[in-house]
Scaffold this motif. Structure first.
Motif, PDB file in Angstrom:
ATOM      1  N   TYR A 259       0.846  -1.192   0.000  1.00 42.54           N
ATOM      2  CA  TYR A 259       0.000   0.000   0.000  1.00 42.54           C
ATOM      3  C   TYR A 259       0.880   1.240   0.000  1.00 42.54           C
ATOM      4  CZ  TYR A 259       0.694  -0.773   5.059  1.00 42.54           C
ATOM      5  OH  TYR A 259       1.229  -1.025   6.285  1.00 42.54           O
ATOM      6  N   ARG A 314       2.592  -6.040  14.335  1.00 42.18           N
ATOM      7  CA  ARG A 314       1.133  -6.091  14.449  1.00 42.18           C
ATOM      8  C   ARG A 314       0.814  -7.079  15.562  1.00 42.18           C
ATOM      9  NH1 ARG A 314       2.805  -7.034   9.243  1.00 42.18           N
ATOM     10  NH2 ARG A 314       2.302  -5.440   7.701  1.00 42.18           N
ATOM     11  N   ARG A 339      -3.683  -6.068  11.706  1.00 43.34           N
ATOM     12  CA  ARG A 339      -3.363  -5.027  10.722  1.00 43.34           C
ATOM     13  C   ARG A 339      -4.172  -3.756  10.940  1.00 43.34           C
ATOM     14  NH1 ARG A 339      -1.215  -6.374   5.848  1.00 43.34           N
ATOM     15  NH2 ARG A 339      -2.537  -4.893   4.765  1.00 43.34           N
TER      16      ARG A 339
HETATM   17  N1  GLY Z   1      -2.296  -1.694   8.491  1.00 41.77           N
HETATM   18  C1  GLY Z   1      -1.552  -2.255   7.458  1.00 41.77           C
HETATM   19  C2  GLY Z   1      -0.506  -3.162   7.892  1.00 41.77           C
HETATM   20  O1  GLY Z   1      -0.585  -3.726   8.956  1.00 41.77           O
HETATM   21  O2  GLY Z   1       0.439  -3.345   7.179  1.00 41.77           O
END
Ligand code: GLY
Length: 395
Positions: A259, A314, A339
């Motif tokens: 992303y 995470r 995430r």
């Molecule tokens: N929130 C996106 C990731 O954990 O990479």
């Protein structure tokens, strides 16, 4: 006076502390380095719809419940601190091949058929920039063909053949968010203690919120929360380089999700994902893969200045949903957001406050820690001893 200890100063702990202090609790937040962990490393994407997938209904609904709260949450923060946290209004998930394009249709069909809370959307028509409410299901996720992608984001690579536009999925600057939450906590009277808590039983407070993310099991060993490492890059735009995309861009390249989240001075590019315990090293392979994969989507990236590479954890849970609920008569866990820690911040703060006030939040029932029979929950306050939502255990 009711006293509350919040253990952990990431966005989850900070927001719980802020909301509780605003509701009249005397709050002390314990963290040796507030806001320096995964909340600082993150990208700030708020994308529960774009990450939807058939069968993952609870994750979609929990994420959408939080997304619906974001405008008010951000407005409250702005009022308290003057800090604006939004950096993009929409999310575009792009397809590079036929299989990707088929996946986008699957996501659109699944999400658009779902009953979800009304979400504030910007510029649904693509012809203006008025705020609207995306109450028509078809407005939530829209498929764009190659020409539609080029019109929406001309800087994307020619290999992009289709995309899914999420008109109501914005992004925030996670570092501005940390700064704002910290300031809001100070304004609300939260006391900060730069201390590491070794045992929750040492704390004399009426209530305790355990919000130490991936490390939560160190203080409550039966919690099924584990670190899932992610490496993420920050690239600064040089004057000669193309402007960053205006939306969040998501893609899957060689099977790896990436992303690109715009910032005022460039982009945040994430993220790798693998499980190697608490290892914060940024690997050469991780950096190479992120840059190579992202360049196939946004070719102008190579002209940007490489500003920073970081890694964070995470807090993974077995079913990719967080754990928010009482563990005993004093301790509330708020961790395991995987995430989605930044996305889930508003609903988690509301859920924690609701638990403190004695009335669990219906939208947070899927996060009940009792869905895991292995989590040792004992002596929760009277109003929390009702049957858990999923008595059969993990769903
Ligand atoms: N929130 C996106 C990731 O954990 O990479």
């Amino acid at each position: 006076m009711r006293t509350l200890a919040v253990v952990g100063g990431g966005v989850i702990g900070l927001s719980a502390a802020w909301r509780a202090a605003g509701a009249g609790f005397t709050v002390t937040l314990f963290d040796p380095a507030v806001g320096s962990g995964s909340s600082w490393v993150a990208g700030g994407m708020l994308a529960p719809l774009s990450e939807g997938w058939p069968g993952e209904d609870a994750a979609l609904e929990f994420g959408a419940a939080s997304l619906a709260r974001w405008p008010q949450f951000a407005a409250d923060l702005r009022e308290s601190t003057g800090i604006e946290v939004f950096v993009a209004d929409q999310t575009l998930t792009v397809a590079l091949d036929a299989a990707d394009a088929a996946d986008l249709r699957t996501i659109a069909d699944f999400v658009n058929a779902h009953e979800l809370p009304a979400l504030a959307a910007k510029d649904i028509s693509g012809e203006g920039d008025s705020d609207q409410t995306a109450d028509a299901a078809s407005a939530r996720l829209r498929l764009l063909d190659r020409a539609g992608v080029r019109a929406a984001e001309p800087s994307l690579g020619r290999g992009v053949r289709a995309a899914l536009l999420a008109v109501a999925e914005p992004a925030v600057d996670n570092r501005a968010l940390v700064t704002a939450l910290r300031a809001a906590c100070v304004a609300a009277g939260v006391e900060f203690r730069a201390e590491r808590v070794e045992s929750l039983t040492d704390l004399p407070h009426d209530r305790i919120v355990l919000a130490t993310g991936a490390a939560a099991a160190q203080l409550w060993p039966s919690l099924p929360i584990r670190p899932v490492k992610g490496e993420i890059l920050r690239l600064r735009r040089r004057p000669s380089a193309p402007q960053p995309p205006t939306r969040v861009i998501r893609a899957r390249v060689h099977g790896r999700p990436i992303y690109i989240v715009p910032r005022g001075d460039g982009i945040v590019l994430g993220a790798t994902q693998y499980e190697v315990g608490f290892d914060t090293a940024v690997t050469a392979t991780g950096v190479r893969d992120l840059l190579t994969d992202a360049e196939s989507v946004f070719p102008g990236l190579g002209e940007y200045e490489f500003a920073e590479a970081t890694a964070g954890f995470r807090p993974g849970s077995p079913d990719n949903l967080p754990l928010v609920g009482y563990l005993d008569e004093r301790v509330i866990v708020a961790a395991g957001h995987g995430r989605n820690g930044i996305l889930d911040t508003p609903v988690t703060a509301d859920a924690v406050l609701a638990l403190l006030e004695g009335e669990p939040l219906p939208e947070a029932r899927a996060a009940d820690p009792r869905r895991f029979p292995s989590v040792a929950v004992s002596g929760a306050p009277e109003s929390f001893t009702a049957a858990p939502l999923y008595p059969g255990g993990v769903r």
